[in-house]
Write a protein that holds these residues in place. Structure first.
Motif, PDB file in Angstrom:
ATOM      1  N   ARG A 111       0.821  -1.323   0.049  1.00 22.15           N
ATOM      2  CA  ARG A 111       0.148   0.089  -0.001  1.00 22.15           C
ATOM      3  C   ARG A 111       0.866   1.370  -0.169  1.00 22.15           C
ATOM      4  O   ARG A 111       0.566   2.292  -0.654  1.00 22.15           O
ATOM      5  CB  ARG A 111      -0.817  -0.162   1.229  1.00 22.15           C
ATOM      6  CG  ARG A 111      -2.202  -1.306   1.009  1.00 22.15           C
ATOM      7  CD  ARG A 111      -3.346  -0.510   2.132  1.00 22.15           C
ATOM      8  NE  ARG A 111      -2.645  -1.108   3.544  1.00 22.15           N
ATOM      9  CZ  ARG A 111      -2.933  -2.482   3.802  1.00 22.15           C
ATOM     10  NH1 ARG A 111      -3.600  -3.120   3.109  1.00 22.15           N
ATOM     11  NH2 ARG A 111      -2.395  -2.802   5.041  1.00 22.15           N
ATOM     12  N   LEU A 112       2.084   1.316   0.725  1.00 23.74           N
ATOM     13  CA  LEU A 112       2.767   2.261   0.673  1.00 23.74           C
ATOM     14  C   LEU A 112       3.696   2.528  -0.584  1.00 23.74           C
ATOM     15  O   LEU A 112       3.749   3.613  -0.973  1.00 23.74           O
ATOM     16  CB  LEU A 112       3.956   2.338   1.785  1.00 23.74           C
ATOM     17  CG  LEU A 112       3.654   2.369   3.158  1.00 23.74           C
ATOM     18  CD1 LEU A 112       4.456   1.857   4.301  1.00 23.74           C
ATOM     19  CD2 LEU A 112       2.993   3.774   3.379  1.00 23.74           C
ATOM     20  N   SER A 193       5.726   5.064   9.070  1.00 21.00           N
ATOM     21  CA  SER A 193       6.702   6.169   9.674  1.00 21.00           C
ATOM     22  C   SER A 193       8.007   6.406   9.140  1.00 21.00           C
ATOM     23  O   SER A 193       8.618   7.343   8.952  1.00 21.00           O
ATOM     24  CB  SER A 193       6.728   5.650  11.194  1.00 21.00           C
ATOM     25  OG  SER A 193       5.654   5.824  11.992  1.00 21.00           O
ATOM     26  N   ALA A 194       8.518   5.195   8.715  1.00 24.76           N
ATOM     27  CA  ALA A 194       9.770   4.981   7.741  1.00 24.76           C
ATOM     28  C   ALA A 194       9.758   5.733   6.492  1.00 24.76           C
ATOM     29  O   ALA A 194      10.519   6.397   6.228  1.00 24.76           O
ATOM     30  CB  ALA A 194      10.140   3.617   7.938  1.00 24.76           C
ATOM     31  N   THR A 195       8.538   5.573   5.858  1.00 17.47           N
ATOM     32  CA  THR A 195       8.400   6.078   4.761  1.00 17.47           C
ATOM     33  C   THR A 195       8.076   7.430   4.762  1.00 17.47           C
ATOM     34  O   THR A 195       8.705   8.290   4.017  1.00 17.47           O
ATOM     35  CB  THR A 195       7.013   5.667   3.798  1.00 17.47           C
ATOM     36  OG1 THR A 195       7.278   3.924   3.929  1.00 17.47           O
ATOM     37  CG2 THR A 195       6.830   6.074   2.666  1.00 17.47           C
ATOM     38  N   LEU A 196       7.388   7.835   5.786  1.00 17.19           N
ATOM     39  CA  LEU A 196       7.266   9.322   5.992  1.00 17.19           C
ATOM     40  C   LEU A 196       8.532  10.116   6.145  1.00 17.19           C
ATOM     41  O   LEU A 196       8.702  11.237   5.707  1.00 17.19           O
ATOM     42  CB  LEU A 196       6.380   9.793   7.020  1.00 17.19           C
ATOM     43  CG  LEU A 196       4.749   9.483   6.751  1.00 17.19           C
ATOM     44  CD1 LEU A 196       3.894   9.238   7.975  1.00 17.19           C
ATOM     45  CD2 LEU A 196       4.235  10.171   5.571  1.00 17.19           C
ATOM     46  N   THR A 330      10.148   4.561  -2.722  1.00 21.59           N
ATOM     47  CA  THR A 330       9.411   4.192  -1.726  1.00 21.59           C
ATOM     48  C   THR A 330       9.767   2.686  -1.519  1.00 21.59           C
ATOM     49  O   THR A 330       9.797   2.139  -0.229  1.00 21.59           O
ATOM     50  CB  THR A 330       7.892   4.398  -1.877  1.00 21.59           C
ATOM     51  OG1 THR A 330       7.752   5.838  -1.784  1.00 21.59           O
ATOM     52  CG2 THR A 330       7.357   3.777  -0.449  1.00 21.59           C
ATOM     53  N   ALA A 331       9.973   2.165  -2.630  1.00 26.13           N
ATOM     54  CA  ALA A 331      10.151   0.527  -2.409  1.00 26.13           C
ATOM     55  C   ALA A 331      11.505   0.239  -1.842  1.00 26.13           C
ATOM     56  O   ALA A 331      11.651  -0.652  -0.979  1.00 26.13           O
ATOM     57  CB  ALA A 331      10.209  -0.155  -3.948  1.00 26.13           C
ATOM     58  N   GLY A 332      12.436   1.064  -2.147  1.00 24.75           N
ATOM     59  CA  GLY A 332      13.860   1.070  -1.547  1.00 24.75           C
ATOM     60  C   GLY A 332      13.734   1.481  -0.192  1.00 24.75           C
ATOM     61  O   GLY A 332      14.595   0.717   0.639  1.00 24.75           O
ATOM     62  N   TRP A 333      13.061   2.470   0.063  1.00 31.41           N
ATOM     63  CA  TRP A 333      12.968   2.878   1.693  1.00 31.41           C
ATOM     64  C   TRP A 333      12.309   1.679   2.538  1.00 31.41           C
ATOM     65  O   TRP A 333      13.015   1.367   3.491  1.00 31.41           O
ATOM     66  CB  TRP A 333      11.942   3.999   1.876  1.00 31.41           C
ATOM     67  CG  TRP A 333      12.408   5.327   1.436  1.00 31.41           C
ATOM     68  CD1 TRP A 333      13.909   5.601   1.072  1.00 31.41           C
ATOM     69  CD2 TRP A 333      11.724   6.518   0.815  1.00 31.41           C
ATOM     70  NE1 TRP A 333      13.920   6.752   0.546  1.00 31.41           N
ATOM     71  CE2 TRP A 333      12.601   7.334   0.231  1.00 31.41           C
ATOM     72  CE3 TRP A 333      10.363   6.470   0.794  1.00 31.41           C
ATOM     73  CZ2 TRP A 333      12.362   8.400  -0.197  1.00 31.41           C
ATOM     74  CZ3 TRP A 333       9.831   8.030   0.180  1.00 31.41           C
ATOM     75  CH2 TRP A 333      10.657   8.927  -0.094  1.00 31.41           C
TER      76      TRP A 333
END
Length: 362
Positions: A111-112, A193-196, A330-333
């Protein structure tokens, strides 16, 4: 102390290696040139996630679940899109992403990954006074982004170009946004949280906010009719030539070459072909001027230059370029967040106090 943490090893990773001296980018054992254009974005996500989710399906099933994730994201945020559209498009995308559950499952991760791809076209359409277009779970990730943006199926060559871009930017060592994501993940916070954290770092003009000004530069040079003269004046005034130079690469950014070849595949005819031909003229003029003006520095073409041309050809306005960057990164994060949680520890570097010292002697 090392300023900016240059050369400080903060993590060990199996995800990517940036060879700044040799001009190579390796992503999970693949040279970038062998990955972009040969494996689609869903395949790249599968590659990045491999080993970090126990229930990871095969690449085909993952692509299907990513498509379903786009549908789920749209359904979750649809009622709030008019409110989010009142914000700057990047801020709206980030706020919409914050609405995703802060979990750690594969579905949370997908979803992210889907959120920027869904939110960006929807917010752009609303800001243009148009209705939003719901995702098509059966379409490829890049093709669906373009369909949601334009309101009609994308030309295959444009979808392939955007797909190659998303793969090209999916991971790039321990850059500022990835480091931010890993720091947050090290606290055992959730993936949202990590993505943000990554999204916050990516917004800055020294990171993901850089490609947009390339278009303004090309337009200004076209209006002047004199690429060499315009560039010389900018350098004499102490201003940066956008799309050239990189903090890590001492030679040409390998991502620039990959994206240049992708833009070339859009064809020599039409606006994209004319724009590319003009951009190549500007590129050569800029490289020559930079070599004359700063002979002691290596200032080669970076990823920003051809990113701008590709995203412009795909129909994205400058204000959304960083959003599209986020759709790939985002996939890498998330992969780095999962790796940090599995192999790392709480990141807690030290600082050196240089302020005034109180008299502690009674």
């Amino acid at each position: 102390m090392t300023s900016g943490l240059d050369d400080v090893i903060a993590a060990e990773t199996v995800l990517s290696e940036v060879d700044g001296l040799g001009g190579h980018l390796t992503i999970r054992g693949y040279a970038l040139r062998d990955l972009a254009g040969h494996r689609d974005f869903a395949g790249a996500v599968h590659l990045l996630f491999d080993g970090f989710f126990a229930d990871l399906p095969d690449a085909k099933e993952l692509a299907a679940r990513l498509g379903q994730a786009r549908v789920e994201v749209f359904e979750r945020i649809a009622p709030l899109l008019p409110t989010l559209a009142k914000l700057d498009v990047y801020d709206g995308m980030r706020a919409g992403t914050a609405l995703m559950p802060d979990g750690a499952t594969l579905d949370d991760a997908l979803r992210l990954v889907a959120a920027p791809a869904v939110l960006t076209p929807a917010l752009l359409r609303l800001r243009q006074g148009k209705t939003t277009v719901a995702p098509d779970a059966k379409a490829s990730h890049a093709a669906d982004m373009l369909r949601m943006l334009a309101g009609k199926p994308a030309k295959p060559e444009l979808a392939a170009a955007l797909d190659a871009y998303l793969v090209t930017v999916c991971d790039h060592g321990l850059n500022a946004s990835t480091f931010a994501a890993r720091v947050v993940a090290s606290t055992q916070a959730g993936l949202t949280s990590a993505t943000l954290a990554g999204l916050g770092a990516l917004k800055g003009p020294l990171h993901g906010g850089a490609p947009g000004p390339v278009i303004a530069m090309l337009d200004a040079i076209a209006a002047s009719g004199d690429a060499a003269g315009w560039i010389s004046k900018e350098l004499a005034a102490g201003r940066r030539i956008m799309g050239f130079g990189h903090r890590i690469y001492r030679v040409r950014d390998p991502r620039a070459d990959v994206l240049k070849s992708v833009v070339r595949r859009l064809g020599p005819d039409g606006e994209a072909g004319r724009r590319l031909a003009f951009a190549e003229t500007v590129e050569q003029a800029a490289l020559a001027a930079l070599k004359r003006a700063k002979p002691d520095r290596v200032l080669q073409t970076n990823v920003e230059f051809y990113t701008a041309l590709l995203l412009e050809a795909a129909g994205f306005p400058e204000e959304a370029f960083t959003c599209v960057f986020a759709a790939g990164r985002t996939a890498g994060w998330i992969a780095h967040a999962r790796e940090q949680l599995a192999t790392g520890r709480l990141m807690r570097p030290q600082s050196r106090y240089i302020g005034p010292v109180p008299d502690l002697v009674a």
